[in-house]
Enzyme design. Structure first.
Site, PDB file in Angstrom:
ATOM      1  N   ILE A 144      58.513 -36.292  30.760  1.00 26.39           N
ATOM      2  CA  ILE A 144      59.766 -35.550  30.745  1.00 26.39           C
ATOM      3  C   ILE A 144      60.798 -36.383  31.511  1.00 26.39           C
ATOM      4  O   ILE A 144      60.441 -37.242  32.315  1.00 26.39           O
ATOM      5  CB  ILE A 144      59.638 -34.123  31.347  1.00 26.39           C
ATOM      6  CG1 ILE A 144      59.173 -34.161  32.804  1.00 26.39           C
ATOM      7  CG2 ILE A 144      58.717 -33.262  30.521  1.00 26.39           C
ATOM      8  CD1 ILE A 144      59.126 -32.785  33.465  1.00 26.39           C
ATOM      9  N   ASP A 145      62.067 -36.132  31.231  1.00 23.55           N
ATOM     10  CA  ASP A 145      63.127 -36.936  31.839  1.00 23.55           C
ATOM     11  C   ASP A 145      63.113 -36.825  33.362  1.00 23.55           C
ATOM     12  O   ASP A 145      62.699 -35.804  33.927  1.00 23.55           O
ATOM     13  CB  ASP A 145      64.498 -36.492  31.322  1.00 23.55           C
ATOM     14  CG  ASP A 145      64.678 -36.762  29.840  1.00 23.55           C
ATOM     15  OD1 ASP A 145      63.922 -37.583  29.293  1.00 23.55           O
ATOM     16  OD2 ASP A 145      65.574 -36.142  29.239  1.00 23.55           O
ATOM     17  N   ARG A 146      63.622 -37.854  34.001  1.00 27.13           N
ATOM     18  CA  ARG A 146      63.665 -37.895  35.463  1.00 27.13           C
ATOM     19  C   ARG A 146      64.389 -36.687  36.055  1.00 27.13           C
ATOM     20  O   ARG A 146      63.949 -36.108  37.052  1.00 27.13           O
ATOM     21  CB  ARG A 146      64.350 -39.191  35.915  1.00 27.13           C
ATOM     22  CG  ARG A 146      64.497 -39.330  37.416  1.00 27.13           C
ATOM     23  CD  ARG A 146      65.184 -40.634  37.784  1.00 27.13           C
ATOM     24  NE  ARG A 146      65.318 -40.779  39.226  1.00 27.13           N
ATOM     25  CZ  ARG A 146      65.846 -41.838  39.820  1.00 27.13           C
ATOM     26  NH1 ARG A 146      66.288 -42.858  39.097  1.00 27.13           N
ATOM     27  NH2 ARG A 146      65.933 -41.895  41.130  1.00 27.13           N
TER      28      ARG A 146
END
Length: 314
Positions: A144-146
């Site tokens: 998942i995105d940062r």
């Protein structure tokens, strides 16, 4: 940088190692040699399985005996292992919401990358390895995105990794995110299937007819004067999929530094928001060992809840 000559190795393949191609297995065993050398020693017959020559695509089976020949490897300086005393690493221990001998599930904080690289010394997976030094195997099942918070699956066995990744490929994993978006989302907008194309230079994703098929399902959870809390369920798993699909509808996510709207950021900033309002809240999958259906929910951090409370008060 130094070079050393390894000794010949004999590796017994157990059930957890089985199923890998021999070339991938060797690349993990001989981390510091070029990929071309891996294929060269296979091609020359220096690698043997059960005393026989094999091809690179051979899949290992439980009970196989692999002979790894001596090779010259480059010894690089050891990368810094994140200290478990660092606040960011230590805090991850309290973010673990489920763990058994096969899997670990993290409620990842916003701002923590899933892995190191691109200037980052470490991410969630490196931190977890530091917290679990006795674990022989820890690998990300997905990403998942940062700046997105929420559920992150980690496999503690190779067999669990294969099982879970197969579920993701077959689209049998159900998951949804909570997102606060700009404006009033129409109840009739329940699906976006705009194809997405990623720019490999800057990683910006755009809707493009030449892009990959992409499918996200939406549900309105709560409406406010200038914003809407929605539930987003990605059917496909493209980079930045939810973020780009909501932008495409004219309702970007609050505090999205790539696809957002600064006016909406200023509005939500006055409510105390200073991070992307996108949270991986729920996942349903089949446990890789017990075959039981698992449903896991991850609570939003208090900061996001406070923003919603202020929106409710108008």
């Amino acid at each position: 940088m130094n070079e050393i000559r390894t000794q010949v190795q004999f590796v017994d393949i157990d059930a957890d190692m089985a199923g890998q191609r021999i070339d991938n297995f060797l690349r993990n065993q001989l981390k510091n040699i070029p990929k071309s050398m891996v294929y060269r020693i296979i091609r020359k017959g220096e690698v043997r399985v059960n005393k026989k020559r094999i091809k690179a695509e051979y899949k290992l089976q439980a009970g196989d005996l692999v002979r790894i020949p001596p090779v010259t490897v480059e010894v690089k300086a050891e990368p810094d292992v994140p200290s478990t005393k660092l606040n960011k690493v230590a805090e991850l221990e309290s973010c673990i919401i489920y763990e058994d001998e096969h899997i670990l599930i993290l409620n990842k904080p916003s701002g923590t990358a899933v892995h190191g690289g691109s200037g980052l010394k470490f991410g969630a997976i490196e931190a977890l390895r530091a917290l679990r030094p006795q674990a022989r195997f820890l690998e990300l099942v997905h990403r998942i995105d940062r700046d997105t918070s929420g559920i992150l699956l980690v496999a503690k066995k190779r067999s669990a990794l294969r099982h879970l990744q197969a579920q993701f490929r077959n689209k049998t994993v159900e998951k949804y995110y909570f997102a606060l978006v700009m404006g009033v989302w129409k109840n009739s907008c329940r699906k976006v299937t705009a194809p997405l194309l990623k720019n490999e230079v800057n990683s910006i994703v755009r809707v493009n007819p030449n892009g990959k098929p992409s499918d996200t399902r939406f549900k309105v959870l709560e409406k406010f004067d200038n914003a809407t809390l929605i539930q987003a369920s990605p059917v496909t798993g493209r980079t930045h999929q939810i973020r780009v699909h909501v932008q495409y509808t004219g309702h970007p996510i609050a505090w999205d530094d790539r696809y957002g709207d600064r006016r909406f950021d200023a509005y939500t900033g006055k409510l105390g928001l200073d991070r992307l309002f996108l949270h991986a809240a729920y996942i349903k999958f089949v446990h890789p060992a017990t075959e039981k259906l698992m449903e896991i929910s991850a609570p939003m951090e208090a900061k996001l809840e406070r923003v919603l409370e202020k929106l409710r008060k108008g």
